[in-house]
Design a protein around this motif. Structure first.
Motif, mmCIF file in Angstrom:
data_model
loop_
_atom_site.group_PDB
_atom_site.id
_atom_site.type_symbol
_atom_site.label_atom_id
_atom_site.label_comp_id
_atom_site.label_asym_id
_atom_site.label_seq_id
_atom_site.Cartn_x
_atom_site.Cartn_y
_atom_site.Cartn_z
ATOM 1 N N ASN A 141 0.814 -1.138 0.005
ATOM 2 C CA ASN A 141 -0.005 0.123 0.039
ATOM 3 C C ASN A 141 0.766 1.264 0.222
ATOM 4 O O ASN A 141 0.400 2.518 -0.161
ATOM 5 N N VAL A 142 2.083 1.078 0.212
ATOM 6 C CA VAL A 142 3.093 2.219 0.211
ATOM 7 C C VAL A 142 3.568 2.614 -1.144
ATOM 8 O O VAL A 142 3.922 1.620 -1.865
ATOM 9 N N ALA A 143 3.680 3.694 -1.571
ATOM 10 C CA ALA A 143 4.235 3.918 -2.954
ATOM 11 C C ALA A 143 5.806 3.768 -2.918
ATOM 12 O O ALA A 143 6.726 3.879 -1.760
ATOM 13 N N ARG A 144 6.308 3.443 -4.110
ATOM 14 C CA ARG A 144 7.828 2.751 -4.074
ATOM 15 C C ARG A 144 8.617 4.110 -3.512
ATOM 16 O O ARG A 144 9.860 3.897 -2.848
ATOM 17 N N LYS A 145 8.246 5.005 -4.033
ATOM 18 C CA LYS A 145 9.146 6.326 -3.932
ATOM 19 C C LYS A 145 9.092 6.712 -2.349
ATOM 20 O O LYS A 145 10.063 7.262 -1.971
ATOM 21 N N HIS A 146 8.318 6.377 -1.534
ATOM 22 C CA HIS A 146 8.169 6.712 -0.262
ATOM 23 C C HIS A 146 8.766 5.591 0.643
ATOM 24 O O HIS A 146 8.737 5.843 1.967
ATOM 25 N N LEU A 147 9.095 4.395 0.239
ATOM 26 C CA LEU A 147 9.248 3.091 0.822
ATOM 27 C C LEU A 147 10.806 3.286 1.180
ATOM 28 O O LEU A 147 11.648 3.559 0.076
ATOM 29 N N ILE A 148 11.249 3.529 2.101
ATOM 30 C CA ILE A 148 13.004 3.314 2.462
ATOM 31 C C ILE A 148 13.618 2.005 2.600
ATOM 32 O O ILE A 148 14.391 2.037 1.892
ATOM 33 N N SER A 149 12.926 1.155 3.626
ATOM 34 C CA SER A 149 13.337 0.004 3.575
ATOM 35 C C SER A 149 12.359 -0.935 4.189
ATOM 36 O O SER A 149 11.223 -0.292 4.853
ATOM 37 N N LEU A 150 12.337 -2.192 4.279
ATOM 38 C CA LEU A 150 11.446 -3.255 4.869
ATOM 39 C C LEU A 150 12.242 -4.584 4.891
ATOM 40 O O LEU A 150 12.584 -5.146 4.268
ATOM 41 N N GLY A 151 12.046 -4.974 6.290
ATOM 42 C CA GLY A 151 12.435 -6.019 7.001
ATOM 43 C C GLY A 151 14.018 -5.752 7.136
ATOM 44 O O GLY A 151 14.426 -4.691 7.453
ATOM 45 N N THR A 152 14.902 -6.726 6.923
ATOM 46 C CA THR A 152 16.360 -6.795 7.189
ATOM 47 C C THR A 152 16.970 -6.703 5.896
ATOM 48 O O THR A 152 16.769 -7.606 5.121
ATOM 49 N N CYS A 153 18.119 -6.043 5.845
ATOM 50 C CA CYS A 153 18.799 -5.925 4.473
ATOM 51 C C CYS A 153 19.762 -7.061 4.561
ATOM 52 O O CYS A 153 20.547 -7.001 5.417
ATOM 53 N N PHE A 154 19.858 -7.813 3.653
ATOM 54 C CA PHE A 154 20.846 -9.149 3.614
ATOM 55 C C PHE A 154 21.927 -8.915 2.853
ATOM 56 O O PHE A 154 23.125 -9.175 2.805
ATOM 57 N N GLY A 155 21.925 -7.708 1.791
ATOM 58 C CA GLY A 155 23.191 -7.463 0.942
ATOM 59 C C GLY A 155 22.436 -6.493 -0.094
ATOM 60 O O GLY A 155 21.476 -6.190 -0.152
ATOM 61 N N LYS A 156 23.438 -6.278 -1.151
ATOM 62 C CA LYS A 156 23.004 -5.431 -2.274
ATOM 63 C C LYS A 156 23.883 -5.928 -3.550
ATOM 64 O O LYS A 156 24.895 -6.817 -3.350
ATOM 65 N N PHE A 157 23.434 -5.581 -4.644
ATOM 66 C CA PHE A 157 23.981 -5.989 -5.890
ATOM 67 C C PHE A 157 24.904 -4.844 -6.531
ATOM 68 O O PHE A 157 24.236 -3.555 -6.212
ATOM 69 N N SER A 158 26.098 -5.206 -6.789
ATOM 70 C CA SER A 158 26.976 -3.971 -6.989
ATOM 71 C C SER A 158 26.559 -3.656 -8.495
ATOM 72 O O SER A 158 25.710 -4.285 -9.197
ATOM 73 N N LYS A 159 27.100 -2.489 -8.966
ATOM 74 C CA LYS A 159 26.867 -2.175 -10.317
ATOM 75 C C LYS A 159 27.580 -3.157 -11.415
ATOM 76 O O LYS A 159 26.785 -3.432 -12.406
ATOM 77 N N SER A 160 28.339 -4.111 -11.029
ATOM 78 C CA SER A 160 28.950 -5.032 -12.034
ATOM 79 C C SER A 160 28.015 -6.350 -11.728
ATOM 80 O O SER A 160 28.136 -7.201 -12.599
ATOM 81 N N GLY A 161 26.922 -6.583 -10.997
ATOM 82 C CA GLY A 161 25.991 -7.566 -10.956
ATOM 83 C C GLY A 161 26.334 -8.416 -10.022
ATOM 84 O O GLY A 161 25.644 -9.529 -9.805
ATOM 85 N N LYS A 162 27.393 -8.377 -9.228
ATOM 86 C CA LYS A 162 27.714 -9.236 -7.854
ATOM 87 C C LYS A 162 26.942 -8.963 -6.833
ATOM 88 O O LYS A 162 26.484 -7.898 -6.506
ATOM 89 N N PHE A 163 26.467 -9.947 -5.965
ATOM 90 C CA PHE A 163 25.949 -9.713 -4.572
ATOM 91 C C PHE A 163 26.952 -9.769 -3.690
ATOM 92 O O PHE A 163 27.840 -10.448 -3.324
ATOM 93 N N ARG A 164 27.031 -8.478 -2.743
ATOM 94 C CA ARG A 164 27.536 -8.428 -1.713
ATOM 95 C C ARG A 164 26.765 -8.526 -0.376
ATOM 96 O O ARG A 164 25.859 -7.892 0.111
ATOM 97 N N LEU A 165 27.136 -9.415 0.665
ATOM 98 C CA LEU A 165 26.397 -9.683 1.817
ATOM 99 C C LEU A 165 26.839 -8.467 2.837
ATOM 100 O O LEU A 165 27.701 -8.221 3.008
ATOM 101 N N HIS A 166 25.560 -8.208 3.714
ATOM 102 C CA HIS A 166 25.804 -7.002 4.470
ATOM 103 C C HIS A 166 25.934 -7.707 5.918
ATOM 104 O O HIS A 166 25.561 -8.773 6.281
ATOM 105 N N ILE A 167 26.510 -6.951 6.721
ATOM 106 C CA ILE A 167 26.436 -7.529 8.183
ATOM 107 C C ILE A 167 25.105 -7.668 8.735
ATOM 108 O O ILE A 167 25.134 -8.408 9.755
#
Length: 180
Positions: free
Chosen positions: A57-83
Protein backbone atom coordinates in the motif's frame (compact mmCIF):
# COMPACT_ATOMS: atom_id res chain seq x y z
CA UNK A 1 9.92 -3.39 -3.97
CA UNK A 2 9.79 -6.38 -6.27
CA UNK A 3 10.51 -10.11 -6.20
CA UNK A 4 13.97 -11.17 -7.34
CA UNK A 5 14.52 -12.47 -10.87
CA UNK A 6 15.85 -15.99 -11.48
CA UNK A 7 19.39 -14.67 -12.01
CA UNK A 8 19.27 -12.57 -8.85
CA UNK A 9 17.95 -15.48 -6.81
CA UNK A 10 20.75 -17.69 -8.14
CA UNK A 11 23.42 -15.15 -7.16
CA UNK A 12 21.87 -14.65 -3.71
CA UNK A 13 21.54 -18.36 -2.99
CA UNK A 14 25.09 -19.08 -4.21
CA UNK A 15 26.43 -16.49 -1.77
CA UNK A 16 24.27 -17.74 1.11
CA UNK A 17 25.22 -21.36 0.42
CA UNK A 18 28.90 -20.46 0.92
CA UNK A 19 28.06 -19.69 4.55
CA UNK A 20 25.08 -21.85 5.51
CA UNK A 21 24.98 -24.58 2.85
CA UNK A 22 21.65 -26.32 2.43
CA UNK A 23 20.16 -24.53 5.43
CA UNK A 24 18.80 -21.81 3.13
CA UNK A 25 15.40 -23.49 3.19
CA UNK A 26 15.33 -22.97 6.99
CA UNK A 27 15.48 -19.22 6.39
CA UNK A 28 12.41 -19.25 4.13
CA UNK A 29 10.11 -21.82 5.79
CA UNK A 30 10.24 -20.83 9.44
CA UNK A 31 7.85 -21.87 12.22
CA UNK A 32 6.76 -18.23 12.70
CA UNK A 33 5.70 -17.83 9.06
CA UNK A 34 7.07 -17.76 5.53
CA UNK A 35 9.80 -15.27 4.71
CA UNK A 36 10.76 -13.95 1.27
CA UNK A 37 13.55 -11.95 -0.33
CA UNK A 38 12.62 -8.68 -2.03
CA UNK A 39 14.67 -6.21 -4.04
CA UNK A 40 14.42 -2.46 -3.48
CA UNK A 41 16.99 0.01 -4.86
CA UNK A 42 19.63 -2.70 -5.50
CA UNK A 43 19.33 -4.00 -1.92
CA UNK A 44 17.93 -7.40 -0.99
CA UNK A 45 15.62 -7.47 2.02
CA UNK A 46 14.56 -10.49 4.07
CA UNK A 47 10.99 -9.93 5.15
CA UNK A 48 7.94 -11.79 6.35
CA UNK A 49 5.45 -12.51 3.56
CA UNK A 50 2.62 -10.98 5.55
CA UNK A 51 4.55 -7.70 5.94
CA UNK A 52 5.21 -7.54 2.18
CA UNK A 53 1.46 -7.60 1.54
CA UNK A 54 0.92 -4.76 4.01
CA UNK A 55 3.75 -2.71 2.46
CA UNK A 56 2.21 -2.95 -1.00
CA UNK A 57 0.00 0.00 0.00
CA UNK A 58 3.04 2.29 0.28
CA UNK A 59 4.30 3.99 -2.88
CA UNK A 60 7.73 2.81 -4.05
CA UNK A 61 9.26 6.30 -3.86
CA UNK A 62 8.13 6.67 -0.23
CA UNK A 63 9.41 3.27 0.89
CA UNK A 64 12.89 3.47 2.43
CA UNK A 65 13.36 -0.12 3.57
CA UNK A 66 11.43 -3.15 4.73
CA UNK A 67 12.64 -6.04 6.84
CA UNK A 68 16.33 -6.84 7.22
CA UNK A 69 18.84 -5.89 4.54
CA UNK A 70 20.79 -9.02 3.58
CA UNK A 71 23.01 -7.34 1.03
CA UNK A 72 23.15 -5.46 -2.23
CA UNK A 73 23.87 -6.00 -5.87
CA UNK A 74 26.87 -4.07 -7.13
CA UNK A 75 26.95 -2.20 -10.42
CA UNK A 76 28.83 -5.15 -11.95
CA UNK A 77 26.00 -7.51 -10.95
CA UNK A 78 27.70 -9.27 -8.03
CA UNK A 79 25.97 -9.78 -4.70
CA UNK A 80 27.67 -8.48 -1.56
CA UNK A 81 26.45 -9.70 1.81
CA UNK A 82 25.88 -7.04 4.50
CA UNK A 83 26.66 -7.44 8.16
CA UNK A 84 22.96 -7.05 9.02
CA UNK A 85 22.46 -10.65 7.81
CA UNK A 86 24.89 -12.00 10.42
CA UNK A 87 22.30 -12.70 13.13
CA UNK A 88 20.21 -14.74 10.68
CA UNK A 89 23.10 -16.73 9.19
CA UNK A 90 25.16 -17.47 12.32
CA UNK A 91 22.84 -20.15 13.79
CA UNK A 92 22.86 -22.09 10.50
CA UNK A 93 26.56 -21.76 9.66
CA UNK A 94 28.35 -24.92 8.56
CA UNK A 95 31.83 -23.61 9.29
CA UNK A 96 32.94 -21.24 12.03
CA UNK A 97 36.16 -19.66 13.19
CA UNK A 98 36.65 -18.52 16.78
CA UNK A 99 38.93 -15.58 17.53
CA UNK A 100 41.06 -15.20 20.65
CA UNK A 101 40.16 -12.17 22.78
CA UNK A 102 43.52 -10.59 21.98
CA UNK A 103 42.68 -10.55 18.23
CA UNK A 104 39.01 -9.54 18.37
CA UNK A 105 39.74 -5.84 18.14
CA UNK A 106 42.05 -6.32 15.18
CA UNK A 107 39.35 -8.24 13.31
CA UNK A 108 36.74 -5.62 14.21
CA UNK A 109 38.98 -2.94 12.71
CA UNK A 110 38.77 -4.75 9.36
CA UNK A 111 42.01 -6.77 9.39
CA UNK A 112 42.44 -10.38 8.31
CA UNK A 113 42.74 -13.05 11.00
CA UNK A 114 46.22 -14.50 11.52
CA UNK A 115 47.08 -17.90 13.02
CA UNK A 116 48.21 -16.41 16.34
CA UNK A 117 44.70 -14.97 16.82
CA UNK A 118 42.88 -18.19 15.92
CA UNK A 119 41.15 -19.80 18.90
CA UNK A 120 39.35 -22.68 17.17
CA UNK A 121 38.16 -23.64 13.72
CA UNK A 122 35.45 -26.06 12.65
CA UNK A 123 36.86 -29.46 11.73
CA UNK A 124 37.30 -30.18 8.00
CA UNK A 125 36.87 -26.58 6.88
CA UNK A 126 37.83 -26.38 3.17
CA UNK A 127 40.05 -23.65 1.77
CA UNK A 128 38.19 -20.57 0.46
CA UNK A 129 35.00 -21.60 2.24
CA UNK A 130 32.78 -18.89 3.76
CA UNK A 131 32.96 -18.89 7.55
CA UNK A 132 31.26 -17.06 10.39
CA UNK A 133 33.81 -15.45 12.71
CA UNK A 134 32.89 -15.67 16.39
CA UNK A 135 34.42 -14.63 19.68
CA UNK A 136 35.43 -17.39 22.10
CA UNK A 137 32.06 -17.04 23.88
CA UNK A 138 30.18 -17.73 20.59
CA UNK A 139 29.18 -14.13 19.83
CA UNK A 140 29.13 -13.68 16.02
CA UNK A 141 31.58 -10.93 14.97
CA UNK A 142 31.45 -11.11 11.19
CA UNK A 143 32.02 -12.97 7.94
CA UNK A 144 35.21 -14.27 6.46
CA UNK A 145 36.68 -16.69 3.96
CA UNK A 146 38.97 -19.47 5.15
CA UNK A 147 42.43 -18.86 3.68
CA UNK A 148 43.62 -22.31 4.71
CA UNK A 149 42.09 -25.70 5.46
CA UNK A 150 41.83 -26.90 9.05
CA UNK A 151 44.90 -29.13 8.55
CA UNK A 152 46.94 -26.29 7.04
CA UNK A 153 46.02 -24.04 9.98
CA UNK A 154 47.51 -26.50 12.45
CA UNK A 155 50.93 -26.33 10.81
CA UNK A 156 50.89 -22.70 9.69
CA UNK A 157 53.28 -19.95 10.71
CA UNK A 158 51.88 -17.76 13.59
CA UNK A 159 51.74 -14.72 11.26
CA UNK A 160 50.10 -16.55 8.35
CA UNK A 161 46.61 -15.39 7.39
CA UNK A 162 44.03 -18.09 8.14
CA UNK A 163 40.83 -16.10 7.46
CA UNK A 164 40.24 -13.26 5.03
CA UNK A 165 38.07 -10.46 6.38
CA UNK A 166 34.77 -9.88 4.55
CA UNK A 167 32.55 -7.93 6.97
CA UNK A 168 32.35 -7.32 10.71
CA UNK A 169 30.13 -5.65 13.31
CA UNK A 170 32.64 -2.82 13.63
CA UNK A 171 31.49 -1.52 10.24
CA UNK A 172 28.65 0.32 11.96
CA UNK A 173 31.14 2.52 13.79
CA UNK A 174 33.48 2.98 10.83
CA UNK A 175 30.68 3.93 8.45
CA UNK A 176 29.18 6.34 11.02
CA UNK A 177 32.57 8.01 11.26
CA UNK A 178 32.68 8.47 7.47
CA UNK A 179 29.28 10.19 7.45
CA UNK A 180 30.26 12.94 9.88
Amino acid sequence: MRPLTEGEIKLLFEKLSKYIGENIRLLIDRPDGNYVFRLHRDRVYYVKEKTVKLASNVARKHLISLGTCFGKFSKSGKFRLHITALDYLAPYAKYKVWVKPSSEQSFLYGHHLVKSGLGRITENTPQYQGVIVCSMNDTPLGFGVAAKTTQQCRHADPLAIVCFHQADIGEYLRSENELT
